[in-house]
Design a protein around this motif. Structure first.
Motif, mmCIF file in Angstrom:
data_model
loop_
_atom_site.group_PDB
_atom_site.id
_atom_site.type_symbol
_atom_site.label_atom_id
_atom_site.label_comp_id
_atom_site.label_asym_id
_atom_site.label_seq_id
_atom_site.Cartn_x
_atom_site.Cartn_y
_atom_site.Cartn_z
ATOM 1 N N LEU A 104 12.256 5.459 -11.776
ATOM 2 C CA LEU A 104 11.459 5.335 -12.996
ATOM 3 C C LEU A 104 10.405 6.430 -13.091
ATOM 4 N N THR A 105 9.741 6.725 -11.974
ATOM 5 C CA THR A 105 8.713 7.761 -11.962
ATOM 6 C C THR A 105 9.311 9.125 -12.254
ATOM 7 N N ARG A 106 10.455 9.392 -11.672
ATOM 8 C CA ARG A 106 11.133 10.663 -11.899
ATOM 9 C C ARG A 106 11.583 10.800 -13.356
ATOM 10 N N HIS A 107 12.011 9.685 -13.925
ATOM 11 C CA HIS A 107 12.522 9.702 -15.300
ATOM 12 C C HIS A 107 11.406 9.875 -16.326
ATOM 13 N N ASN A 108 10.319 9.135 -16.144
ATOM 14 C CA ASN A 108 9.211 9.189 -17.100
ATOM 15 C C ASN A 108 7.913 8.832 -16.395
ATOM 16 N N PRO A 109 7.059 9.817 -16.102
ATOM 17 C CA PRO A 109 5.810 9.559 -15.378
ATOM 18 C C PRO A 109 4.862 8.613 -16.107
ATOM 19 N N GLU A 110 5.117 8.330 -17.391
ATOM 20 C CA GLU A 110 4.237 7.443 -18.142
ATOM 21 C C GLU A 110 4.595 5.969 -17.973
ATOM 22 N N ILE A 111 5.732 5.677 -17.362
ATOM 23 C CA ILE A 111 6.100 4.285 -17.122
ATOM 24 C C ILE A 111 5.111 3.651 -16.151
ATOM 25 N N GLU A 112 4.660 2.443 -16.469
ATOM 26 C CA GLU A 112 3.726 1.723 -15.618
ATOM 27 C C GLU A 112 4.280 0.341 -15.285
ATOM 28 N N SER A 113 4.095 -0.054 -14.051
ATOM 29 C CA SER A 113 4.523 -1.391 -13.627
ATOM 30 C C SER A 113 3.521 -2.429 -14.116
ATOM 31 N N GLU A 114 4.041 -3.546 -14.608
ATOM 32 C CA GLU A 114 3.181 -4.657 -15.009
ATOM 33 C C GLU A 114 3.207 -5.791 -13.991
ATOM 34 N N GLN A 115 4.386 -6.079 -13.471
ATOM 35 C CA GLN A 115 4.517 -7.133 -12.457
ATOM 36 C C GLN A 115 5.864 -6.991 -11.773
ATOM 37 N N ILE A 116 5.878 -7.207 -10.471
ATOM 38 C CA ILE A 116 7.116 -7.191 -9.694
ATOM 39 C C ILE A 116 7.144 -8.469 -8.880
ATOM 40 N N LYS A 117 8.224 -9.237 -9.027
ATOM 41 C CA LYS A 117 8.265 -10.520 -8.336
ATOM 42 C C LYS A 117 9.704 -10.991 -8.163
ATOM 43 N N GLU A 118 9.844 -12.027 -7.354
ATOM 44 C CA GLU A 118 11.108 -12.743 -7.229
ATOM 45 C C GLU A 118 11.095 -13.911 -8.197
ATOM 46 N N LYS A 119 12.222 -14.123 -8.888
ATOM 47 C CA LYS A 119 12.357 -15.265 -9.781
ATOM 48 C C LYS A 119 13.789 -15.759 -9.728
ATOM 49 N N PHE A 120 13.961 -17.039 -9.406
ATOM 50 C CA PHE A 120 15.289 -17.644 -9.297
ATOM 51 C C PHE A 120 16.203 -16.858 -8.353
ATOM 52 N N GLY A 121 15.615 -16.299 -7.299
ATOM 53 C CA GLY A 121 16.395 -15.591 -6.290
ATOM 54 C C GLY A 121 16.673 -14.142 -6.587
ATOM 55 N N GLY A 122 16.163 -13.630 -7.715
ATOM 56 C CA GLY A 122 16.426 -12.240 -8.077
ATOM 57 C C GLY A 122 15.150 -11.444 -8.293
ATOM 58 N N LEU A 123 15.263 -10.132 -8.225
ATOM 59 C CA LEU A 123 14.114 -9.249 -8.414
ATOM 60 C C LEU A 123 13.828 -9.065 -9.900
ATOM 61 N N GLU A 152 0.819 -1.208 0.000
ATOM 62 C CA GLU A 152 0.000 0.000 0.000
ATOM 63 C C GLU A 152 0.855 1.262 0.000
ATOM 64 N N LYS A 153 1.957 1.248 0.737
ATOM 65 C CA LYS A 153 2.846 2.415 0.763
ATOM 66 C C LYS A 153 3.375 2.727 -0.629
ATOM 67 N N LEU A 154 3.794 1.694 -1.341
ATOM 68 C CA LEU A 154 4.303 1.894 -2.697
ATOM 69 C C LEU A 154 3.197 2.349 -3.642
ATOM 70 N N PHE A 155 2.035 1.699 -3.568
ATOM 71 C CA PHE A 155 0.937 2.040 -4.465
ATOM 72 C C PHE A 155 0.491 3.487 -4.271
ATOM 73 N N HIS A 156 0.484 3.956 -3.019
ATOM 74 C CA HIS A 156 0.013 5.311 -2.748
ATOM 75 C C HIS A 156 1.088 6.363 -3.019
ATOM 76 N N GLU A 157 2.355 6.001 -2.863
ATOM 77 C CA GLU A 157 3.416 6.969 -3.138
ATOM 78 C C GLU A 157 3.667 7.137 -4.632
ATOM 79 N N PHE A 158 3.438 6.058 -5.396
ATOM 80 C CA PHE A 158 3.685 6.101 -6.839
ATOM 81 C C PHE A 158 2.421 5.657 -7.590
ATOM 82 N N PRO A 159 1.323 6.421 -7.470
ATOM 83 C CA PRO A 159 0.050 5.973 -8.039
ATOM 84 C C PRO A 159 0.079 5.790 -9.551
ATOM 85 N N ALA A 160 0.766 6.659 -10.271
ATOM 86 C CA ALA A 160 0.802 6.542 -11.728
ATOM 87 C C ALA A 160 1.531 5.271 -12.155
ATOM 88 N N LEU A 161 2.570 4.918 -11.436
ATOM 89 C CA LEU A 161 3.353 3.733 -11.769
ATOM 90 C C LEU A 161 2.538 2.459 -11.586
#
Length: 226
Positions: free
Chosen positions: A51-70, A7-16
């Motif tokens: 990413l938000t600072r660089h381009n406000p139009e960037i949107e996250s699609e998925q964030i996850k761990e895979k094979f031990g990495g982000l 929730e902290k991330l979603f509310h701080e970076f709503p456009a992303l």
């Protein structure tokens, strides 16, 4: 990641996060949130802010761990955004997913994760290396930052040799007034994204121990390695 940190991330970076949290409730991020441990919160936060600072139009699609990495999948990316995300993924193999302390990649009965000694679990087998421990120590820079520096040099070398990145020359890394500074010439926007990521994240950790100093999530984390 805990709901409160999502929730902290979603509310701080709503456009992303709006495309996968607000207007499209069937998207994976809405249902599952950010699919990694609390220990990577500050790393995800650094990526989100850059990413938000660089381009406000960037949107996250998925964030996850895979094979031990982000993994940080996004739209409207460019070379700079790719550099930020690539660097974050690379240093995540040095950060415990459970608490944010220094960690290494481990195999737990076929499940790969990056964890510290405290959270590794009894049956885990180390398959990664501590970059600070395998590199000569710079007397002026602590091991917490050294891990970031070694990761940066390794990935720049790889991208120059394998992925066509223009050569990076005059790479100068130093501590100035208690802050990590990186200067370079050559490279491209991807290089700048990598450098910006490690500088941004270095401000969140103790120079010597690598422990997170900007949040208390280490004390609240679950024992995901048990």
């Amino acid at each position: 990641m805990k709901e409160e940190l999502n929730e902290k991330l979603f509310h701080e970076f709503p456009a992303l996060f709006e495309s996968c949290y607000g207007s499209k409730p069937k998207d994976p991020l809405y249902y599952w949130g950010i699919q990694c441990g609390d220990g990577w919160y500050e790393l995800v936060h650094s990526v989100s802010e850059l990413l938000t600072r660089h381009n406000p139009e960037i949107e996250s699609e998925q964030i996850k761990e895979k094979f031990g990495g982000l993994r940080f999948y996004h739209t409207h990316g460019d070379d700079y955004a790719s550099g930020v995300v690539e660097m974050a993924g690379h240093i995540s193999f040095q950060i415990c997913e459970a608490c944010g302390d220094p960690g290494i990649k481990r195999d737990h009965d076929g499940y790969i994760s990056t964890l510290c000694e405290k959270h590794k679990g009894r049956k885990s087998k180390a398959i990664g290396k501590d970059l600070a421990a395998t590199t000569p120590i710079d007397d002026d820079i602590g091991n917490g930052w050294l891990r970031l520096i070694v990761a940066l040099k390794k990935i720049i070398k790889w991208d120059v040799e394998k992925n066509g990145m223009p050569p990076v020359v005059d790479l100068t890394i130093k501590k100035d007034n208690g802050q990590l500074h990186v200067e370079f010439s050559g490279g491209d926007q991807s290089t700048k994204g990598m450098v910006d990521l490690i500088i941004h994240y270095s401000k969140k950790i103790d120079e010597h121990s690598g422990h997170i100093i900007t949040a208390t999530i280490r004390e609240k984390s679950n024992e995901i390695g048990s």
